[in-house]
Design a protein around this motif. Structure first.
Motif, mmCIF file in Angstrom:
data_model
loop_
_atom_site.group_PDB
_atom_site.id
_atom_site.type_symbol
_atom_site.label_atom_id
_atom_site.label_comp_id
_atom_site.label_asym_id
_atom_site.label_seq_id
_atom_site.Cartn_x
_atom_site.Cartn_y
_atom_site.Cartn_z
ATOM 1 N N MET A 93 0.853 -1.194 0.000
ATOM 2 C CA MET A 93 0.000 0.000 0.000
ATOM 3 C C MET A 93 0.887 1.242 0.000
ATOM 4 S SD MET A 93 -3.042 -0.566 2.699
ATOM 5 C CE MET A 93 -3.916 -2.089 2.919
ATOM 6 N N LEU A 96 -0.178 6.869 2.259
ATOM 7 C CA LEU A 96 -1.502 7.404 2.588
ATOM 8 C C LEU A 96 -2.491 6.277 2.911
ATOM 9 C CD1 LEU A 96 -3.211 10.028 2.727
ATOM 10 C CD2 LEU A 96 -3.899 9.570 0.389
ATOM 11 N N GLU A 97 -2.437 5.203 2.118
ATOM 12 C CA GLU A 97 -3.369 4.094 2.332
ATOM 13 C C GLU A 97 -3.130 3.413 3.673
ATOM 14 O OE1 GLU A 97 -3.644 3.369 -2.438
ATOM 15 O OE2 GLU A 97 -2.460 2.006 -1.217
ATOM 16 N N ASP A 104 -10.011 4.542 9.084
ATOM 17 C CA ASP A 104 -11.263 3.905 8.680
ATOM 18 C C ASP A 104 -12.154 3.446 9.824
ATOM 19 O OD1 ASP A 104 -10.945 4.189 6.001
ATOM 20 O OD2 ASP A 104 -9.917 2.276 5.723
ATOM 21 N N ILE A 114 -21.484 2.296 -0.223
ATOM 22 C CA ILE A 114 -20.143 2.024 -0.736
ATOM 23 C C ILE A 114 -20.222 1.545 -2.185
ATOM 24 C CG2 ILE A 114 -18.148 0.488 -0.540
ATOM 25 C CD1 ILE A 114 -18.542 0.519 2.470
ATOM 26 N N LEU A 115 -21.172 0.650 -2.466
ATOM 27 C CA LEU A 115 -21.255 0.032 -3.795
ATOM 28 C C LEU A 115 -21.523 1.069 -4.875
ATOM 29 C CD1 LEU A 115 -23.321 -3.220 -3.162
ATOM 30 C CD2 LEU A 115 -20.880 -3.004 -3.636
ATOM 31 N N GLU A 125 -15.380 9.173 2.735
ATOM 32 C CA GLU A 125 -14.085 8.846 2.149
ATOM 33 C C GLU A 125 -13.213 10.096 2.034
ATOM 34 O OE1 GLU A 125 -13.251 5.698 1.355
ATOM 35 O OE2 GLU A 125 -11.341 6.126 0.407
ATOM 36 N N VAL A 129 -9.621 10.820 3.860
ATOM 37 C CA VAL A 129 -8.395 11.169 3.138
ATOM 38 C C VAL A 129 -7.824 12.478 3.690
ATOM 39 C CG1 VAL A 129 -7.474 11.885 0.911
ATOM 40 C CG2 VAL A 129 -8.999 9.918 1.047
ATOM 41 N N SER B 171 -18.454 -3.280 -7.453
ATOM 42 C CA SER B 171 -17.314 -3.995 -6.875
ATOM 43 C C SER B 171 -16.072 -3.117 -6.853
ATOM 44 C CB SER B 171 -17.020 -5.262 -7.682
ATOM 45 O OG SER B 171 -18.134 -6.113 -7.639
ATOM 46 N N ASN B 173 -16.006 0.095 -6.620
ATOM 47 C CA ASN B 173 -16.188 1.034 -5.513
ATOM 48 C C ASN B 173 -15.889 0.363 -4.182
ATOM 49 O OD1 ASN B 173 -16.885 3.233 -7.026
ATOM 50 N ND2 ASN B 173 -19.075 2.822 -6.980
ATOM 51 N N LEU B 174 -16.378 -0.880 -4.059
ATOM 52 C CA LEU B 174 -16.186 -1.627 -2.810
ATOM 53 C C LEU B 174 -14.694 -1.817 -2.533
ATOM 54 C CD1 LEU B 174 -17.984 -3.127 -0.681
ATOM 55 C CD2 LEU B 174 -17.431 -5.206 -1.913
ATOM 56 N N ARG B 176 -12.290 -0.044 -3.575
ATOM 57 C CA ARG B 176 -11.617 1.217 -3.342
ATOM 58 C C ARG B 176 -12.023 1.826 -2.004
ATOM 59 N NH1 ARG B 176 -13.571 4.247 -7.450
ATOM 60 N NH2 ARG B 176 -13.235 2.971 -9.278
ATOM 61 N N SER B 177 -12.990 1.214 -1.336
ATOM 62 C CA SER B 177 -13.492 1.764 -0.074
ATOM 63 C C SER B 177 -12.648 1.232 1.085
ATOM 64 C CB SER B 177 -14.939 1.340 0.140
ATOM 65 O OG SER B 177 -14.978 -0.027 0.499
ATOM 66 N N ARG B 178 -13.071 1.549 2.277
ATOM 67 C CA ARG B 178 -12.364 1.051 3.453
ATOM 68 C C ARG B 178 -12.400 -0.468 3.501
ATOM 69 N NH1 ARG B 178 -16.517 0.415 7.548
ATOM 70 N NH2 ARG B 178 -18.437 1.135 6.604
ATOM 71 N N ARG B 181 -9.478 -1.694 1.451
ATOM 72 C CA ARG B 181 -8.226 -1.498 2.199
ATOM 73 C C ARG B 181 -8.096 -2.552 3.288
ATOM 74 N NH1 ARG B 181 -9.494 4.111 1.374
ATOM 75 N NH2 ARG B 181 -10.723 4.185 3.257
ATOM 76 N N ARG B 308 -1.599 2.231 -15.341
ATOM 77 C CA ARG B 308 -1.298 1.765 -14.007
ATOM 78 C C ARG B 308 -2.580 1.746 -13.211
ATOM 79 N NH1 ARG B 308 2.089 4.342 -9.627
ATOM 80 N NH2 ARG B 308 1.927 2.626 -8.195
ATOM 81 N N GLU B 309 -2.902 0.589 -12.685
ATOM 82 C CA GLU B 309 -4.163 0.460 -11.980
ATOM 83 C C GLU B 309 -4.046 1.018 -10.574
ATOM 84 O OE1 GLU B 309 -7.589 -2.942 -11.751
ATOM 85 O OE2 GLU B 309 -5.626 -3.393 -12.514
ATOM 86 N N ARG B 310 -4.976 1.905 -10.231
ATOM 87 C CA ARG B 310 -5.006 2.419 -8.864
ATOM 88 C C ARG B 310 -6.154 1.739 -8.165
ATOM 89 N NH1 ARG B 310 -2.145 7.079 -7.402
ATOM 90 N NH2 ARG B 310 -2.875 6.288 -5.437
ATOM 91 N N TYR B 312 -6.919 2.041 -4.961
ATOM 92 C CA TYR B 312 -7.541 2.798 -3.892
ATOM 93 C C TYR B 312 -7.803 4.230 -4.303
ATOM 94 C CZ TYR B 312 -5.244 -1.123 -1.961
ATOM 95 O OH TYR B 312 -4.804 -2.377 -1.761
ATOM 96 N N LEU B 313 -8.853 4.773 -3.748
ATOM 97 C CA LEU B 313 -9.188 6.175 -3.968
ATOM 98 C C LEU B 313 -8.276 7.005 -3.092
ATOM 99 C CD1 LEU B 313 -11.470 7.837 -5.403
ATOM 100 C CD2 LEU B 313 -12.473 7.985 -3.156
ATOM 101 N N THR B 314 -7.496 7.849 -3.675
ATOM 102 C CA THR B 314 -6.612 8.668 -2.843
ATOM 103 C C THR B 314 -6.661 10.124 -3.264
ATOM 104 O OG1 THR B 314 -4.803 8.075 -4.278
ATOM 105 C CG2 THR B 314 -4.972 6.891 -2.200
#
Lengths: 252, 314
Positions: A93, A96-97, A104, A114-115, A125, A129, B171, B173-174, B176-178, B181, B308-310, B312-314
Motif C-alpha cells: 500500500m 496514505l493508504e 477507517d 459504498i457500492l 471517504e 483522506v 465492486s 467502488n467496494l 476502493r473503499s475502506r 483497504r 497503471r491500476e489504482r 484505492y481512492l486517494t
C-alpha cells in the motif's frame, strides 16, 4: 486507578515458562518502559497484553475491564494500539493508504452506499483522506504520501507505523523496540514525541534495548529477567538496583 | 472524476452498447459469453487475488447461480428480477459457507475442501433430479423484465451489459473503499490488521460472500445465454477455465479480469477447427504466464507503462 493492569500473568510455550507471575500497572499520561536481556519475555508480555498470546494464568484489565480472553482486534477497539518489532506496515500500500486503514475504524456507511457511491459515503471517504493527509503533514511525511511503503527506508517505515497507530488517538500505545534502526537524531525525535504523547494523557508502554532512550523518557521502568520481574521503579531506582546491574545494565 | 475521465467513460459506454447493430448471431453469442466470464473471473479474483485465499469454489457459485435462476424461473414461475435476486442471495450464502473453513484452514487444505464442495454440488445436480432434471438438463424459460420481454439476442446483450456494468462498478467502488483497504491489510499482514481493530474473520467472510454474489449473477447470465443447463457444465473443467482467466488476466486486477475473459473466450472460438489445439494452447498459455508474467496480462501492460491500476481512492 491504573489504565492498564496486569496481575500475576504467566505464559508458557510448550513446557517452557516464558512469563511467570508478572504484575504491573500503568497510569494514563505516563511512559512505562520494559527492559531486560534477550529472551527475558518482553515481547511475550506485549503480545499477551494485546491478545496475541493466551496466558496460562493471570488477568489483564484495561480501564477496569477484563480483556484477558479477548481477540486482538477486540482489545484494539478498547483503545489500544501496538507496533511490531519486525514492522507491521503494509508494503504494497502507499503511505496514505496505510494511514487510511487507521482512519477507517470510525467510518459509518452502509454497503449500498459504498457500492454505488452515494453522497454520504463519498463524503466519509473524502473526510478520511483529508484526516490522513493532516496526520502525514504533522509527521513530516506529506511529500511521500503516494510512495509504496516497501520502497521506503526502515526508519521511515517505523515512523509510518507509529503514525498509523496514533491515528485513532489510542489510550494505550504499545511500542516494540521502536528505536531499532533509527539514527541518533531520529531517536531523540522519537523520545520527544513519546513525552508529548504522555503529556496528552496516553499511556505509552515501551519495550526497548536502547537504555539511554529508556532512562531519558520513562516515568517508570520494569526489568524482566527469565520471565520474572527483577525490579520495578523510577529510572533512578532501577539504575541503582544491584540485581539489575548484575543481570543487565552492567553488561551493557 | 475529471471531465476527461467522464468523457472517456461515456465514450466507452456508447462503444459497448453498439455491437448488436453490427455483428451476426454467432459473434453476439461470443460477446455475451465474454460478459459472463468477466463476471466470473472478477468474482473469483476477489477471493483469489484481493483476499489471497486459495479457495476453488468458483464453479460451485457459478452453478448455484445458474440452477437457482433456472429453478426459480421454470419451476416456481417467479418473475425474472426475483429469480435473479434469489440467485445472488444463494451465491452470497454459499460464499459465506465456504468462508467458514477458510477461517481455520490454510492454503492446500482449503483448496481441497473447496474443490470437494464443488464436486458435491455437481453430484447433487445429477441426483436431485426432481428439482434439476438430473443429467438430462434443465431448460430456462424466456424472460421478461417488468412486462417487457427480453426476446431478441440484442436485448439479452444489453441486459448482460447492464448487469455486468452495475456489478463491476459496485465492486470497484467496494474495493476502493475502506473494505478494500481492510482486505489488502488482512492479506498483507493479519496481525497488523487486527492491531488496527479490524476483525480478520469478518473481512474474509465479507470477501467470500461478495465473490459468491458476483459469480452467481454470472452463473444466472450463463443459464439465460444457454437456455438449458446440465451438471457437467459446472465441474472441474469449468473451474479450470475460471482459474486460467484470472491467472492469465492478472491476479488482483479488475482490468486483468476483463482482459482474461476476452482472451480466453475468444481464443477457443478461433482455434475450434483444429481438434486438441485449444487445450494445448490453453495449457501453454497458462504455464507461460505463471512462469514469465506472474501478474498476468494486466501486469505486463502495467510494466510497459500503458496504464497503471489504482486500486484505492486517494
Amino acid at each position: 486507578m491504573a489504565l492498564l493492569e496486569v496481575e500475576g500473568l504467566s505464559v508458557a510455550f510448550g513446557g517452557l515458562a516464558a512469563l511467570s507471575g508478572v504484575s504491573l500497572a500503568v497510569s494514563a499520561g505516563t511512559v512505562y518502559a520494559i527492559i531486560g536481556p534477550n529472551g527475558a519475555g518482553k515481547t511475550t508480555l506485549l503480545n499477551a497484553v494485546a491478545g496475541y498470546v493466551r496466558p496460562a494464568s493471570g488477568r489483564i484489565r484495561i480501564d477496569g475491564r477484563d480483556t484477558t480472553d479477548l481477540a486482538p482486534h477486540a482489545i484494539a477497539r478498547q483503545g489500544l494500539r501496538r507496533t511490531f518489532q519486525n514492522g507491521g506496515v503494509w508494503g504494497e500500500m502507499t503511505v496514505l493508504e496505510n494511514i487510511l486503514v487507521g482512519v477507517d475504524h470510525d467510518a459509518q456507511s452502509g454497503l449500498l452506499g459504498i457500492l454505488f457511491g452515494f453522497g454520504r459515503d463519498r463524503r466519509t471517504e473524502r473526510r478520511a483522506v483529508a484526516e490522513a493527509r493532516a496526520i502525514l503533514a504533522r509527521a513530516g511525511l506529506a511529500g511521500i504520501e503516494d510512495k509504496r511503503v516497501r520502497d521506503l527506508s526502515f526508519g521511515q517505515q517505523r515512523v509510518i507505523e507509529i503514525s498509523r497507530a496514533l491515528v485513532s488517538r489510542p489510550r494505550i500505545l504499545l511500542l516494540d523496540e521502536p528505536a531499532v534502526g533509527l539514527s541518533e537524531s531520529e531517536r531523540e525525535e522519537l523520545g520527544a514525541r513519546l513525552r508529548a504523547l504522555a503529556q496528552e494523557g496516553t499511556a505509552v508502554i515501551l519495550v526497548e534495548h536502547v537504555v539511554d532512550l529508556v532512562m531519558a523518557v520513562s516515568d517508570r521502568v520494569l526489568v524482566l529477567n527469565s520471565g520474572q520481574v527483577l525490579a520495578e521503579g523510577t529510572p533512578e531506582e532501577v539504575r541503582g538496583d544491584a540485581a539489575v546491574v548484575e543481570a543487565y545494565l552492567g553488561s551493557a | 472524476m475529471s471531465r476527461g475521465g467522464a468523457a472517456a467513460v461515456a465514450a466507452l459506454l456508447i462503444l459497448l452498447v453498439l455491437p448488436p447493430f453490427f455483428v451476426d448471431d454467432y459473434v453476439q453469442f461470443i460477446l455475451d459469453l465474454i460478459l459472463v466470464y468477466v463476471m466470473v473471473s472478477f468474482g473469483f479474483n476477489i477471493v483469489l487475488g484481493y483476499a489471497g485465499q486459495l479457495a476453488f469454489a468458483n464453479a460451485a457459485f457459478f452453478g448455484l447461480g445458474a440452477y437457482t435462476l433456472a429453478i426459480c424461473l421454470g419451476r416456481l414461475d417467479w418473475p425474472f428480477p426475483a429469480a435473479l435476486f434469489a440467485a445472488a442471495v444463494v451465491g452470497g450464502a454459499a460464499g459465506l459457507l465456504v468462508s467458514l473453513p477458510a477461517l481455520r484452514l490454510r492454503a492446500y487444505y482449503l483448496a481441497i475442501i473447496t474443490l470437494a464442495f464443488g464436486e458435491l454440488l455437481r453430484w447433487t445436480y445429477v441426483h436431485a433430479s426432481g428439482l434439476t432434471r438430473g443429467s438430462s438438463g434443465l431448460g430456462v424459460p424466456a424472460i421478461s423484465i417488468f412486462g417487457i420481454p427480453v426476446a431478441s439476442d440484442r436485448a439479452r446483450y444489453w441486459l448482460f451489459l447492464a448487469l455486468a456494468g452495475l456489478t463491476l462498478w459496485g465492486s470497484a467502488n467496494l474495493l476502493r473503499s475502506r473494505f478494500g483497504r481492510a482486505l489488502v491489510a488482512v492479506r498483507g499482514n493479519e496481525a497488523a490488521a487486527a492491531a488496527m481493530g479490524l476483525a480478520p474473520a469478518v473481512v474474509k467472510i465479507g470477501a467470500f460472500a461478495w465473490s459468491g454474489v458476483v459469480v452467481a449473477i454470472g452463473g444466472a447470465m450463463y443459464a439465460l445465454l444457454l437456455g438449458r443447463i446440465s451438471p457437467e457444465s459446472f465441474g472441474l473443467s469449468q473451474l479450470l477455465l475460471h482459474f486460467s482467466i484470472v491467472m492469465i488476466g492478472g491476479l488482483g486486477s479488475l482490468v486483468g479480469s476483463v482482459l482474461g475473459a476476452v482472451i480466453l473466450t475468444a481464443a477457443p472460438e478461433l482455434l475450434r477447427d483444429i481438434p486438441g489445439l485449444e487445450e494445448i494452447i490453453f495449457s501453454l498459455l497458462l504455464i507461460g504466464v505463471l512462469l514469465f508474467m506472474p501478474k498476468g496480462v494486466a501486469g505486463l501492460l502495467g510494466r510497459l507503462a500503458l496504464f497503471r491500476e489504482r486500486l484505492y481512492l486517494t
